[in-house]
Design an enzyme around this catalytic site. Structure first.
Site, PDB file in Angstrom:
ATOM      1  N   GLY A   1      26.128 -21.137 -17.798  1.00 15.93           N
ATOM      2  CA  GLY A   1      25.864 -19.692 -18.110  1.00 15.93           C
ATOM      3  C   GLY A   1      27.085 -18.963 -17.743  1.00 15.93           C
TER       4      GLY A   1
ATOM      5  CB  SER B   1      17.956 -31.050 -22.325  1.00 17.91           C
ATOM      6  OG  SER B   1      18.369 -32.006 -21.618  1.00 17.91           O
TER       7      SER B   1
ATOM      8  CE1 TYR C   1      15.382 -28.893 -17.387  1.00 17.88           C
ATOM      9  CE2 TYR C   1      15.574 -31.189 -18.206  1.00 17.88           C
ATOM     10  CZ  TYR C   1      16.085 -29.819 -17.851  1.00 17.88           C
ATOM     11  OH  TYR C   1      17.244 -29.506 -18.396  1.00 17.88           O
TER      12      TYR C   1
HETATM   13  N1  NDP Z   1      23.490 -29.492 -16.439  1.00 18.12           N
HETATM   14  C1  NDP Z   1      23.310 -30.291 -17.275  1.00 18.12           C
HETATM   15  O1  NDP Z   1      23.772 -31.581 -17.316  1.00 18.12           O
HETATM   16  C2  NDP Z   1      22.245 -30.000 -18.353  1.00 18.12           C
HETATM   17  C3  NDP Z   1      21.700 -28.771 -18.338  1.00 18.12           C
HETATM   18  N2  NDP Z   1      20.810 -28.183 -19.377  1.00 18.12           N
HETATM   19  C4  NDP Z   1      20.515 -26.823 -19.502  1.00 18.12           C
HETATM   20  O2  NDP Z   1      21.489 -26.000 -19.392  1.00 18.12           O
HETATM   21  C5  NDP Z   1      20.995 -24.652 -19.028  1.00 18.12           C
HETATM   22  C6  NDP Z   1      21.918 -24.147 -17.727  1.00 18.12           C
HETATM   23  O3  NDP Z   1      21.873 -25.126 -16.758  1.00 18.12           O
HETATM   24  P1  NDP Z   1      22.982 -25.646 -15.614  1.00 18.12           P
HETATM   25  O4  NDP Z   1      23.920 -24.585 -15.886  1.00 18.12           O
HETATM   26  O5  NDP Z   1      23.284 -26.875 -15.683  1.00 18.12           O
HETATM   27  O6  NDP Z   1      22.090 -25.184 -14.270  1.00 18.12           O
HETATM   28  P2  NDP Z   1      22.468 -24.188 -13.031  1.00 18.12           P
HETATM   29  O7  NDP Z   1      21.279 -24.760 -12.078  1.00 18.12           O
HETATM   30  O8  NDP Z   1      23.728 -24.460 -12.396  1.00 18.12           O
HETATM   31  O9  NDP Z   1      22.303 -22.708 -13.686  1.00 18.12           O
HETATM   32  C7  NDP Z   1      21.066 -22.457 -14.041  1.00 18.12           C
HETATM   33  C8  NDP Z   1      20.893 -20.893 -14.214  1.00 18.12           C
HETATM   34  O10 NDP Z   1      19.509 -20.512 -14.235  1.00 18.12           O
HETATM   35  C9  NDP Z   1      18.951 -19.557 -13.255  1.00 18.12           C
HETATM   36  N3  NDP Z   1      17.536 -19.487 -13.038  1.00 18.12           N
HETATM   37  C10 NDP Z   1      16.704 -20.303 -12.667  1.00 18.12           C
HETATM   38  N4  NDP Z   1      15.675 -19.839 -12.668  1.00 18.12           N
HETATM   39  C11 NDP Z   1      15.821 -18.577 -13.232  1.00 18.12           C
HETATM   40  C12 NDP Z   1      14.785 -17.442 -13.089  1.00 18.12           C
HETATM   41  N5  NDP Z   1      13.574 -17.522 -12.929  1.00 18.12           N
HETATM   42  N6  NDP Z   1      15.194 -16.206 -13.635  1.00 18.12           N
HETATM   43  C13 NDP Z   1      16.659 -16.145 -14.048  1.00 18.12           C
HETATM   44  N7  NDP Z   1      17.387 -17.115 -13.842  1.00 18.12           N
HETATM   45  C14 NDP Z   1      17.059 -18.254 -13.395  1.00 18.12           C
HETATM   46  C15 NDP Z   1      19.860 -19.791 -12.147  1.00 18.12           C
HETATM   47  O11 NDP Z   1      20.035 -18.712 -11.185  1.00 18.12           O
HETATM   48  P3  NDP Z   1      20.019 -18.947  -9.548  1.00 18.12           P
HETATM   49  O12 NDP Z   1      21.404 -19.573  -9.222  1.00 18.12           O
HETATM   50  O13 NDP Z   1      19.417 -17.667  -9.137  1.00 18.12           O
HETATM   51  O14 NDP Z   1      18.677 -20.036  -9.259  1.00 18.12           O
HETATM   52  C16 NDP Z   1      21.360 -20.215 -12.699  1.00 18.12           C
HETATM   53  O15 NDP Z   1      21.925 -19.165 -13.102  1.00 18.12           O
HETATM   54  C17 NDP Z   1      19.404 -25.001 -18.249  1.00 18.12           C
HETATM   55  O16 NDP Z   1      18.850 -24.557 -19.432  1.00 18.12           O
HETATM   56  C18 NDP Z   1      19.427 -26.582 -18.353  1.00 18.12           C
HETATM   57  O17 NDP Z   1      18.200 -27.095 -18.769  1.00 18.12           O
HETATM   58  C19 NDP Z   1      20.668 -29.330 -20.369  1.00 18.12           C
HETATM   59  C20 NDP Z   1      21.127 -30.547 -20.470  1.00 18.12           C
HETATM   60  C21 NDP Z   1      22.012 -30.939 -19.639  1.00 18.12           C
HETATM   61  C1  RET Z   2      21.813 -42.491 -14.548  1.00 17.97           C
HETATM   62  C2  RET Z   2      22.856 -42.455 -15.124  1.00 17.97           C
HETATM   63  C3  RET Z   2      23.939 -41.208 -15.246  1.00 17.97           C
HETATM   64  C4  RET Z   2      23.213 -40.003 -15.158  1.00 17.97           C
HETATM   65  C5  RET Z   2      22.716 -39.253 -15.841  1.00 17.97           C
HETATM   66  C6  RET Z   2      22.192 -37.840 -15.522  1.00 17.97           C
HETATM   67  C7  RET Z   2      22.627 -37.221 -14.067  1.00 17.97           C
HETATM   68  C8  RET Z   2      21.371 -37.158 -16.167  1.00 17.97           C
HETATM   69  C9  RET Z   2      21.411 -35.946 -16.086  1.00 17.97           C
HETATM   70  C10 RET Z   2      20.548 -35.060 -16.931  1.00 17.97           C
HETATM   71  C11 RET Z   2      20.185 -33.657 -17.279  1.00 17.97           C
HETATM   72  C12 RET Z   2      20.697 -33.015 -16.077  1.00 17.97           C
HETATM   73  C13 RET Z   2      19.543 -33.364 -18.349  1.00 17.97           C
HETATM   74  C14 RET Z   2      19.121 -32.087 -18.280  1.00 17.97           C
HETATM   75  O1  RET Z   2      18.598 -31.549 -19.196  1.00 17.97           O
HETATM   76  C15 RET Z   2      25.125 -41.386 -15.929  1.00 17.97           C
HETATM   77  C16 RET Z   2      26.063 -40.736 -15.297  1.00 17.97           C
HETATM   78  C17 RET Z   2      25.229 -40.842 -17.362  1.00 17.97           C
HETATM   79  C18 RET Z   2      25.815 -42.696 -15.985  1.00 17.97           C
HETATM   80  C19 RET Z   2      24.979 -43.845 -16.415  1.00 17.97           C
HETATM   81  C20 RET Z   2      23.556 -43.642 -15.525  1.00 17.97           C
END
Ligand code: NDP
Ligand code: RET
Length: 344
Positions: A58, A181, A206
């Site tokens: 974000g 996701s 989730y």
């Molecule tokens: N990182 C990844 O590998 C992946 C991420 N996603 C999706 O991407 C999106 C962003 O996640 P990401 O940047 O990775 O995660 P982060 O945890 O880094 O960021 C999540 C954000 O959501 C905010 N948040 C959580 N709860 C609330 C709430 N109740 N009200 C308002 N804000 C809230 C957090 O605020 P605070 O810091 O205050 O908790 C933070 O700013 C999510 O929807 C996640 O599901 C999807 C696939 C993979």
């Molecule tokens: C297990 C595994 C991995 C990690 C996967 C992860 C960390 C997934 C996270 C998923 C998320 C955060 C989904 C959010 O929606 C790698 C690094 C690909 C390498 C191969 C094995």
């Protein structure tokens, strides 16, 4: 003396092993970074909201929108963290039209307050990015009694989007981006226990919430057809952010020291993790397309269950009831353009 015993005794051998490992890791890291949204667009006068933007994907999304001169609202629950992120972005991009406003997606009242404040300050909205997310937390409830992951990731964004629809319609062409996701592919909508009251599994909850993001996008697109408001669900990739904070395996001290470095080559940087969101929010080529799932800046097929229109309608009806959202009756452009019999 075997060749290996000979090599083992040579420092140059170990240096070359280390060099190959580091080089290999960097090569894999580079391959894993995915697309880059480099099309230049001028977003001067574009009004955008990004939820959960004090960190992670974000925050990077706000940074790029600000660089492109948009007016950006950071909708966050923690004002201190939000201000720190805003300051950094304003200093870097020299765009002072970046604002922090409180919005806790785990509270319907907080969402309503955010919407009222926003509407007092702005009379248009072109981009709504529903990004905030929480992953695999222990069972917790929102202020209104919803299971936390469903409440924040889906229901909170459902209410926010519906309360903003009047502005989005007025500002069309406008866009809604739901950050979902790949985890949606493992998701199931539990129609008999959506709120996980009888049993709770943090991974299932989730995955269900991320599937809900795609189904919500599908139903939004159907309802908004012909209005100029389009909706997209995106998968950002596996990105190095704080999303793992509830998973001890990734987030404790030991993990920081030993596990994270092992995963480092396989995950995207936050900059690269924001590219698909930016593509969905900004690429002019998507203006006529809606209701699609995008991964790595490409339209992809989501899981078959995410294309189930009956399930999407069911989820909408339940979400509408639970959030007590006032749903706007959407008139399509076709309906609003006066037809001959109205004019004569
Ligand atoms: N990182 C990844 O590998 C992946 C991420 N996603 C999706 O991407 C999106 C962003 O996640 P990401 O940047 O990775 O995660 P982060 O945890 O880094 O960021 C999540 C954000 O959501 C905010 N948040 C959580 N709860 C609330 C709430 N109740 N009200 C308002 N804000 C809230 C957090 O605020 P605070 O810091 O205050 O908790 C933070 O700013 C999510 O929807 C996640 O599901 C999807 C696939 C993979
Ligand atoms: C297990 C595994 C991995 C990690 C996967 C992860 C960390 C997934 C996270 C998923 C998320 C955060 C989904 C959010 O929606 C790698 C690094 C690909 C390498 C191969 C094995």
């Amino acid at each position: 003396m075997s060749l290996f015993t000979f090599l083992k005794s040579r420092p140059i051998f170990w240096l070359s092993v280390a060099g190959t490992t580091v080089g290999g890791a960097c090569f894999i890291k580079d391959l894993m970074q995915g697309c880059n949204f480099t099309k230049e667009t001028d977003e001067c006068n574009t009004v955008a909201i990004v939820t959960g933007s004090n960190t992670g994907i974000g925050k990077e999304t706000v940074r790029e929108l600000a660089r492109r001169r948009a007016i950006v609202y950071m909708a966050c629950r923690d004002m201190k963290k939000c201000e720190a992120a805003r300051e950094e972005i304003v200093l870097e991009t020299k765009n002072k039209f970046v604002y922090c406003r409180e919005c806790d997606l785990a509270s319907l009242d907080s969402i309503r307050n955010f919407v009222s404040t926003f509407k007092r300050e702005q009379d248009s909205l072109h981009i709504l990015i529903n990004n905030a997310g929480i992953m695999r937390c222990p069972r917790m409830l929102t202020a209104d009694g919803f299971e936390m992951q469903l409440g924040v990731n889906h229901l909170g964004h459902f209410l926010l989007t519906n309360l903003m629809l009047d502005l989005l319609l007025k500002s069309a062409p406008s866009r809604i981006v739901n950050v979902s996701s790949l985890a949606h592919t493992r998701g199931e909508i539990n129609t008999t226990d959506l709120n996980s009251e009888h049993s709770y599994d943090e991974a299932k909850a989730y995955n269900q919430s991320k599937l809900a993001n795609v189904l919500f996008t599908l139903e939004l697109a159907r309802r908004l057809k012909g209005t100029g408001v389009t909706a997209y669900a995106v998968h950002p990739g596996i990105v190095d952010t704080e999303i793992f904070r509830h998973m001890g395996f990734f987030s404790n001290f030991f993990a920081g020291l030993f596990v994270r470095p092992l995963f480092w080559p396989f995950v995207k940087t936050v900059h690269n993790g924001a590219q698909t969101t930016l593509y969905a929010a900004l690429d002019p080529d998507l203006e006529e397309i809606s209701g699609v799932y995008i991964s790595d800046c490409k339209i992809q097929m989501p899981a078959p269950v995410a294309t189930d229109t009956q399930l999407a309608k069911w989820l909408w009806a339940v979400s509408e009831k639970w959030t007590r959202a006032e749903i706007l009756e959407v008139k399509t452009v076709k309906n609003t353009v006066p037809i001959l019999k109205d004019v004569v």
